[in-house]
Design a protein around this motif. Sequence first.
Motif, PDB file in Angstrom:
ATOM      1  N   SER A  43       8.518  -2.998  23.699  1.00 22.32           N
ATOM      2  CA  SER A  43       7.722  -2.482  22.587  1.00 22.32           C
ATOM      3  C   SER A  43       6.815  -1.347  23.034  1.00 22.32           C
ATOM      4  CB  SER A  43       6.858  -3.618  22.020  1.00 22.32           C
ATOM      5  OG  SER A  43       6.028  -4.159  23.055  1.00 22.32           O
ATOM      6  N   THR A  44       6.225  -0.691  22.053  1.00 23.11           N
ATOM      7  CA  THR A  44       5.116   0.224  22.295  1.00 23.11           C
ATOM      8  C   THR A  44       4.032  -0.117  21.275  1.00 23.11           C
ATOM      9  OG1 THR A  44       5.896   1.920  20.749  1.00 23.11           O
ATOM     10  CG2 THR A  44       6.633   2.108  23.032  1.00 23.11           C
ATOM     11  N   PRO A  45       2.780   0.218  21.562  1.00 20.54           N
ATOM     12  CA  PRO A  45       1.722  -0.010  20.562  1.00 20.54           C
ATOM     13  C   PRO A  45       1.786   1.040  19.467  1.00 20.54           C
ATOM     14  CG  PRO A  45       0.808   1.000  22.520  1.00 20.54           C
ATOM     15  CD  PRO A  45       2.251   0.731  22.825  1.00 20.54           C
ATOM     16  N   LEU A  46       1.449   0.629  18.265  1.00 22.87           N
ATOM     17  CA  LEU A  46       1.417   1.522  17.102  1.00 22.87           C
ATOM     18  C   LEU A  46       0.094   1.361  16.381  1.00 22.87           C
ATOM     19  CD1 LEU A  46       4.938   0.811  15.512  1.00 22.87           C
ATOM     20  CD2 LEU A  46       4.334   2.717  17.006  1.00 22.87           C
ATOM     21  N   ILE A  47      -0.186   2.282  15.469  1.00 30.20           N
ATOM     22  CA  ILE A  47      -1.276   2.079  14.532  1.00 30.20           C
ATOM     23  C   ILE A  47      -0.661   1.771  13.178  1.00 30.20           C
ATOM     24  CG2 ILE A  47      -1.513   4.577  14.021  1.00 30.20           C
ATOM     25  CD1 ILE A  47      -4.581   3.920  13.682  1.00 30.20           C
ATOM     26  N   TYR A  48      -1.022   0.619  12.627  1.00 28.33           N
ATOM     27  CA  TYR A  48      -0.583   0.226  11.288  1.00 28.33           C
ATOM     28  C   TYR A  48      -1.718   0.511  10.312  1.00 28.33           C
ATOM     29  CZ  TYR A  48       3.130  -2.367  13.667  1.00 28.33           C
ATOM     30  OH  TYR A  48       4.210  -2.715  14.441  1.00 28.33           O
ATOM     31  N   TYR A  49      -1.347   0.903   9.095  1.00 26.75           N
ATOM     32  CA  TYR A  49      -2.401   1.225   8.137  1.00 26.75           C
ATOM     33  C   TYR A  49      -1.967   0.894   6.709  1.00 26.75           C
ATOM     34  CZ  TYR A  49       0.292   5.608   7.642  1.00 26.75           C
ATOM     35  OH  TYR A  49       1.290   6.537   7.447  1.00 26.75           O
ATOM     36  N   ASN A  50      -2.974   0.721   5.875  1.00 25.36           N
ATOM     37  CA  ASN A  50      -2.783   0.430   4.467  1.00 25.36           C
ATOM     38  C   ASN A  50      -2.741   1.763   3.722  1.00 25.36           C
ATOM     39  OD1 ASN A  50      -3.317  -0.167   1.696  1.00 25.36           O
ATOM     40  ND2 ASN A  50      -4.172  -2.151   2.282  1.00 25.36           N
ATOM     41  N   ALA A  51      -1.534   2.236   3.413  1.00 24.86           N
ATOM     42  CA  ALA A  51      -1.370   3.543   2.775  1.00 24.86           C
ATOM     43  C   ALA A  51      -1.969   3.570   1.377  1.00 24.86           C
ATOM     44  CB  ALA A  51       0.110   3.913   2.719  1.00 24.86           C
ATOM     45  N   THR A  52      -2.043   2.419   0.738  1.00 24.38           N
ATOM     46  CA  THR A  52      -2.647   2.337  -0.589  1.00 24.38           C
ATOM     47  C   THR A  52      -4.145   2.652  -0.504  1.00 24.38           C
ATOM     48  OG1 THR A  52      -1.030   0.652  -1.234  1.00 24.38           O
ATOM     49  CG2 THR A  52      -3.000   0.855  -2.596  1.00 24.38           C
ATOM     50  N   LEU A  53      -4.832   2.068   0.486  1.00 24.87           N
ATOM     51  CA  LEU A  53      -6.251   2.354   0.684  1.00 24.87           C
ATOM     52  C   LEU A  53      -6.460   3.800   1.134  1.00 24.87           C
ATOM     53  CD1 LEU A  53      -7.524  -0.913   2.453  1.00 24.87           C
ATOM     54  CD2 LEU A  53      -7.876  -0.210   0.067  1.00 24.87           C
ATOM     55  N   PHE A  54      -5.517   4.322   1.902  1.00 24.22           N
ATOM     56  CA  PHE A  54      -5.599   5.722   2.321  1.00 24.22           C
ATOM     57  C   PHE A  54      -5.634   6.644   1.103  1.00 24.22           C
ATOM     58  CE2 PHE A  54      -4.369   6.648   6.952  1.00 24.22           C
ATOM     59  CZ  PHE A  54      -5.012   5.504   7.414  1.00 24.22           C
ATOM     60  N   GLU A  55      -4.731   6.395   0.159  1.00 22.82           N
ATOM     61  CA  GLU A  55      -4.659   7.248  -1.042  1.00 22.82           C
ATOM     62  C   GLU A  55      -5.933   7.138  -1.864  1.00 22.82           C
ATOM     63  OE1 GLU A  55      -0.539   8.538  -2.750  1.00 22.82           O
ATOM     64  OE2 GLU A  55      -0.725   6.351  -2.914  1.00 22.82           O
ATOM     65  N   LYS A  56      -6.454   5.921  -1.979  1.00 23.39           N
ATOM     66  CA  LYS A  56      -7.684   5.733  -2.751  1.00 23.39           C
ATOM     67  C   LYS A  56      -8.850   6.496  -2.132  1.00 23.39           C
ATOM     68  CE  LYS A  56      -6.605   1.185  -4.725  1.00 23.39           C
ATOM     69  NZ  LYS A  56      -6.976  -0.263  -4.747  1.00 23.39           N
ATOM     70  N   ALA A  57      -8.810   6.643  -0.798  1.00 17.91           N
ATOM     71  CA  ALA A  57      -9.880   7.360  -0.095  1.00 17.91           C
ATOM     72  C   ALA A  57      -9.615   8.857  -0.013  1.00 17.91           C
ATOM     73  CB  ALA A  57     -10.049   6.786   1.305  1.00 17.91           C
ATOM     74  N   GLY A  58      -8.520   9.319  -0.635  1.00 20.78           N
ATOM     75  CA  GLY A  58      -8.195  10.738  -0.643  1.00 20.78           C
ATOM     76  C   GLY A  58      -7.638  11.245   0.671  1.00 20.78           C
ATOM     77  N   LEU A  59      -7.004  10.351   1.452  1.00 22.94           N
ATOM     78  CA  LEU A  59      -6.494  10.720   2.775  1.00 22.94           C
ATOM     79  C   LEU A  59      -4.991  10.935   2.807  1.00 22.94           C
ATOM     80  CD1 LEU A  59      -8.589   8.199   4.909  1.00 22.94           C
ATOM     81  CD2 LEU A  59      -8.946  10.674   4.721  1.00 22.94           C
ATOM     82  N   GLY A  60      -4.328  10.846   1.669  1.00 24.53           N
ATOM     83  CA  GLY A  60      -2.877  10.958   1.657  1.00 24.53           C
ATOM     84  C   GLY A  60      -2.227   9.702   2.208  1.00 24.53           C
ATOM     85  N   LYS A  61      -1.028   9.838   2.770  1.00 24.20           N
ATOM     86  CA  LYS A  61      -0.303   8.667   3.265  1.00 24.20           C
ATOM     87  C   LYS A  61       0.100   8.773   4.733  1.00 24.20           C
ATOM     88  CE  LYS A  61       1.742   7.013  -1.072  1.00 24.20           C
ATOM     89  NZ  LYS A  61       3.006   6.588  -1.718  1.00 24.20           N
ATOM     90  N   ASP A  62      -0.456   9.747   5.447  1.00 23.97           N
ATOM     91  CA  ASP A  62      -0.088   9.932   6.844  1.00 23.97           C
ATOM     92  C   ASP A  62      -1.117   9.288   7.769  1.00 23.97           C
ATOM     93  OD1 ASP A  62       2.176  11.352   6.148  1.00 23.97           O
ATOM     94  OD2 ASP A  62       1.137  13.286   6.212  1.00 23.97           O
ATOM     95  N   ILE A 120      -5.117  -1.153  11.891  1.00 26.87           N
ATOM     96  CA  ILE A 120      -5.097  -2.101  12.997  1.00 26.87           C
ATOM     97  C   ILE A 120      -4.144  -1.579  14.068  1.00 26.87           C
ATOM     98  CG2 ILE A 120      -3.247  -3.507  11.972  1.00 26.87           C
ATOM     99  CD1 ILE A 120      -4.634  -5.989  13.169  1.00 26.87           C
ATOM    100  N   LEU A 121      -4.470  -1.790  15.323  1.00 32.38           N
ATOM    101  CA  LEU A 121      -3.590  -1.425  16.436  1.00 32.38           C
ATOM    102  C   LEU A 121      -2.786  -2.653  16.833  1.00 32.38           C
ATOM    103  CD1 LEU A 121      -6.110   0.578  18.692  1.00 32.38           C
ATOM    104  CD2 LEU A 121      -4.591   1.462  16.921  1.00 32.38           C
ATOM    105  N   GLY A 122      -1.508  -2.457  17.083  1.00 29.34           N
ATOM    106  CA  GLY A 122      -0.680  -3.604  17.446  1.00 29.34           C
ATOM    107  C   GLY A 122       0.672  -3.185  17.964  1.00 29.34           C
ATOM    108  N   SER A 123       1.462  -4.180  18.331  1.00 31.25           N
ATOM    109  CA  SER A 123       2.789  -3.942  18.898  1.00 31.25           C
ATOM    110  C   SER A 123       3.811  -3.629  17.817  1.00 31.25           C
ATOM    111  CB  SER A 123       3.241  -5.189  19.671  1.00 31.25           C
ATOM    112  OG  SER A 123       4.601  -5.096  20.032  1.00 31.25           O
ATOM    113  N   THR A 124       4.822  -2.846  18.181  1.00 28.13           N
ATOM    114  CA  THR A 124       5.936  -2.638  17.260  1.00 28.13           C
ATOM    115  C   THR A 124       6.629  -3.955  16.932  1.00 28.13           C
ATOM    116  OG1 THR A 124       7.991  -1.412  16.924  1.00 28.13           O
ATOM    117  CG2 THR A 124       7.585  -2.206  19.127  1.00 28.13           C
ATOM    118  N   ALA A 125       6.452  -4.953  17.808  1.00 28.60           N
ATOM    119  CA  ALA A 125       7.029  -6.273  17.545  1.00 28.60           C
ATOM    120  C   ALA A 125       6.409  -6.928  16.319  1.00 28.60           C
ATOM    121  CB  ALA A 125       6.837  -7.178  18.762  1.00 28.60           C
TER     122      ALA A 125
END
Length: 436
Positions: free
Chosen positions: A161-180, A278-283
Amino acid sequence: MFKRVLAIILASSVLLAATACGSSTAQTETEGNPSSAPSGGNEPITIEFWYAFGGTVEENTNRLVEEFNASQDEIIVKAEYQGGSYNDLHTKVQSAFAAKNPPAVTLNEITVIKNFAENGMTQPLDPYMEQDNFDLDDFIPGLLSNTQVDGKTYGLPYLRSTPLIYYNATLFEKAGLGKDAPKTMDELLEFSRKLTQGEVIGLSTPITTWTYEALVDSYGGRLLNEEETEAVFNSPKAMKAMELYQQGIRENVFKITTGGDATSQAKLEFQNQRSAMILGSTADLAYYVQIAKENGFELGAGFIPNGGEGSVPTGGANLVMVNGITEEQAYAAWEFMKFVTSKEQTIKSSIATGYLPARISAKGDTVMQDFYKEQPLFRVAVDQLETAIPRPMAENFPKVNSLLLDALTECLIDPSADAQAIMDAAVEESDALLAQ
């Protein structure tokens, strides 16, 4: 008899001189000349495969064993669950090895590969690969570095595995941050500020040395020097990761969970949409896909934000063959290891668990490519492998890792603490261990 006969017979049994990873006396290896495979008579050869982790990993393990046992009638593999962590598994394997009753195949978390090998608890796989024309070049190069010790291969990439950053894209949009995802560490902090509203905090992540190592690597720092003789996680570049964490905590836009249930705490925050990242594993990807669906939000996954260099460590485990088993069990173990890491099974396992497809041929297969089109998040970790670097494998690195975790906890419980002084003290202790 085996359909594909290996002609490697040990001239004498392996001397069981070391009984634990911390032993300073390595076992003696005696490799014999090629000969014919031993006869098992009419009875199938039975071996044990010891593993860790439940959930999708356990489900996939049981599937692998069932399919292997059904594919032939000469070997029976019994899968034995040994706990919810690699530490649980390693401890039980060491005890079984000392009692001269080890499993034939197990998992080594990549940082202990060298420790187990040098203490004679695992067998080099090179003779088996040479006799069988096994194509090691088909494995992704970034995953092979943590399988080899002193020029010999002691493991095959499996749950990597490698570590990834997971995010809530719905909350991103509400905050005006897009989906990236945030692409830099500065963006990670800025996004967290905008996402922290009401009961929602920008980043809630568990305190683990692996995800912290990912931040250190991204800034261009390292935990150990290139020779793995000294700890360097107190260097200016490495300390940037701690500075980021402490600043985020002081601003109340980061929540770094600590303690024995740190991971479950952080995952619950993310699941209940009380944290946006949240930061976590691709697993964990299959798990997060499921909870996003159940809780009605869109999931995103991205590279670890770039701190300047953008490197990330690989993680997970390799399949290894344990010493102290019979010749027939060794042949059976090798047949099972080949099956588990075959292209077909690599594809199935990656789709089922979210772990990386360790084979180049699996990564490029149409089945895998079609899956990525349907589930593009599963490709993120594979693409991030372009920047992957190996983790340390010094014999006492597990102990250094524990010292680092204690230092991290001290720094993050009190974000106003003198992190440099704490890390300096941990490095001094670590150097004493590495010098042993």
